[in-house]
Design an enzyme around this catalytic site. Structure first.
Site, PDB file in Angstrom:
ATOM      1  N   CYS A  89      -9.117  -2.561  23.570  1.00 54.55           N
ATOM      2  CA  CYS A  89      -8.077  -3.402  24.191  1.00 54.55           C
ATOM      3  C   CYS A  89      -6.678  -3.086  23.668  1.00 54.55           C
ATOM      4  CB  CYS A  89      -8.409  -4.872  23.975  1.00 54.55           C
ATOM      5  SG  CYS A  89     -10.045  -5.310  24.559  1.00 54.55           S
ATOM      6  N   HIS A 120      -2.126  -9.157  24.254  1.00 54.66           N
ATOM      7  CA  HIS A 120      -3.371  -8.849  24.955  1.00 54.66           C
ATOM      8  C   HIS A 120      -3.997 -10.140  25.466  1.00 54.66           C
ATOM      9  CE1 HIS A 120      -7.242  -7.413  26.006  1.00 54.66           C
ATOM     10  NE2 HIS A 120      -7.851  -7.887  24.939  1.00 54.66           N
ATOM     11  N   ASN A 122     -10.108 -10.925  30.600  1.00 50.28           N
ATOM     12  CA  ASN A 122      -9.756  -9.835  29.684  1.00 50.28           C
ATOM     13  C   ASN A 122     -10.098  -8.498  30.351  1.00 50.28           C
ATOM     14  OD1 ASN A 122      -9.650  -7.917  27.666  1.00 50.28           O
ATOM     15  ND2 ASN A 122     -10.754  -9.153  26.148  1.00 50.28           N
TER      16      ASN A 122
END
Ligand code: COA
Length: 326
Positions: free
Chosen positions: A112, A252, A282
């Protein structure tokens, strides 16, 4: 020294929406549980598009916004942990589809944190004078890496791609400071296995092998809160700026509660954090690029605005860049 400025952004999300109620039909969960623990309400799920399809469309959009021909690109970096194949790379597939004939192309694996790491690498190439125009993409089809019977993970993730075009500038603007951190001792916090070693010399085949994401959720949560606030302080100090100088933080997009606590730790008002995880979940390496493109499209970003992009993910990896919009 040259400076790396963002001249275009793009994104691509699959059309298919999957709500929390849709998930409750597949695993034992509820909209109330998912919303209260994560802030996620829905995510986009591929109905067949692979990572390179999403990456190509996000990259094309970023080039259009930048007003740059694909042939002007020197380099394409695609950050992904869900490539179409180990070989060729997604970046090479995108290079061919865009017609970016002069560009070198490679994938980067930092989970990520991928887009932030890729922007840092691209910025270094620009600052040292090697390249002029670089397309950086974060793209994932995480839905193919989900165990759709595991409610602990499958409710968190979604598919998508975000992209930025970086260009060399003589003026001191664009990326002002950056930082990267990796901690392999925490590698078991988030895992997505690749092929096990299996050949005529291997006696014991791995019967446990599952090609899905597994996670130590609470460990990741604690790591994320700490690392986001530490990184914000780090890039501010490097750029000799204060919290008050920052217009937005694009963290993020994993979990609303992570962002809420990190904001408190960093001493930054929560309303400076851009949030869209409620709509997309996500999307790993894609979240920050998608967020930037939405902000750009909504004309939220004005020349001179200072932004911090901060990511964390499997590895464990984490990183941040502080930039001045131009
Ligand atoms: N729906 C309903 N119940 C669920 C559930 C779901 N989707 N997922 C887990 N549960 C259950 C668990 O089985 C557990 O039940 P039990 O107490 O009977 O054993 C209970 O909810 C609590 O689980 P727990 O894991 O302690 O919840 P949590 O408060 O830690 O929240 C996360 C779980 C995943 C939301 C949280 O840990 C988190 O967000 N971590 C970070 C994850 C992340 O961002 N990963 C990506 C980073 S890049």
């Amino acid at each position: 020294m040259k400076h790396a400025t963002i001249i275009g952004t793009g994104r691509c999300l699959p059309e298919q929406v999957m709500t929390n109620d849709d998930l409750a039909n597949i695993v034992e969960t509820s909209d109330e549980w998912i919303t209260s623990r994560t802030g996620i309400k829905q995510r986009r799920i591929s109905t067949g598009e692979n990572t390179s399809d999403l990456a190509y469309k996000a990259g094309l959009r970023a080039l259009e916004r930048a007003g740059l021909e694909a042939e002007a690109l020197d380099l394409i970096i695609c950050a992904t942990i869900t490539p179409d194949s180990f070989m060729p790379s997604v970046a090479c597939m995108v290079q061919e589809r865009l017609g970016a004939k002069r560009a070198a192309a490679f994938d980067l694996s930092a989970a990520c944190t991928g887009l932030v790491f890729a922007m840092t690498v691209a910025t270094s190439f620009i600052e040292n004078g090697m390249f002029q125009n670089i397309l950086v993409i974060g793209a994932e089809t995480l839905s193919k890496a989900m165990d759709w019977t595991d409610r602990g993970t499958c409710v968190l993730f979604g598919d998508g791609a975000g992209a930025v075009v970086l260009q060399a500038s003589e003026q001191k603007q664009g990326i002002l400071s950056m930082h990267m951190v990796s901690d392999g001792s925490k590698q078991d916090y988030l895992c997505l296995p690749a092929l096990p070693v299996s050949n005529p010399f291997v006696e014991k085949r791995d019967k446990e092998f599952t090609p899905y994401i597994s996670m130590k959720g609470q460990e990741v949560f604690k790591f994320a809160v700490r690392t986001i606030s530490d990184l914000i302080k780090n890039v501010l100090a490097k750029a000799e700026l204060q919290v008050e100088d920052v217009k937005y933080v694009v963290a993020h997009q994993a979990n609303y509660r992570i962002i809420e606590q990190a904001a408190k730790f960093a001493g930054i008002p929560l309303d400076k954090f851009f949030i869209n995880l409620d709509r997309y979940g996500n999307t790993s390496a894609a979240t920050i690029g998608i967020a930037l493109d939405e902000m750009n499209e909504k004309e939220m970003l004005k020349p001179g605005d200072k932004l911090i992009l901060v990511g964390f993910g499997g590895g464990m990896t984490s990183g941040a860049v502080l930039l001045e919009w131009n």
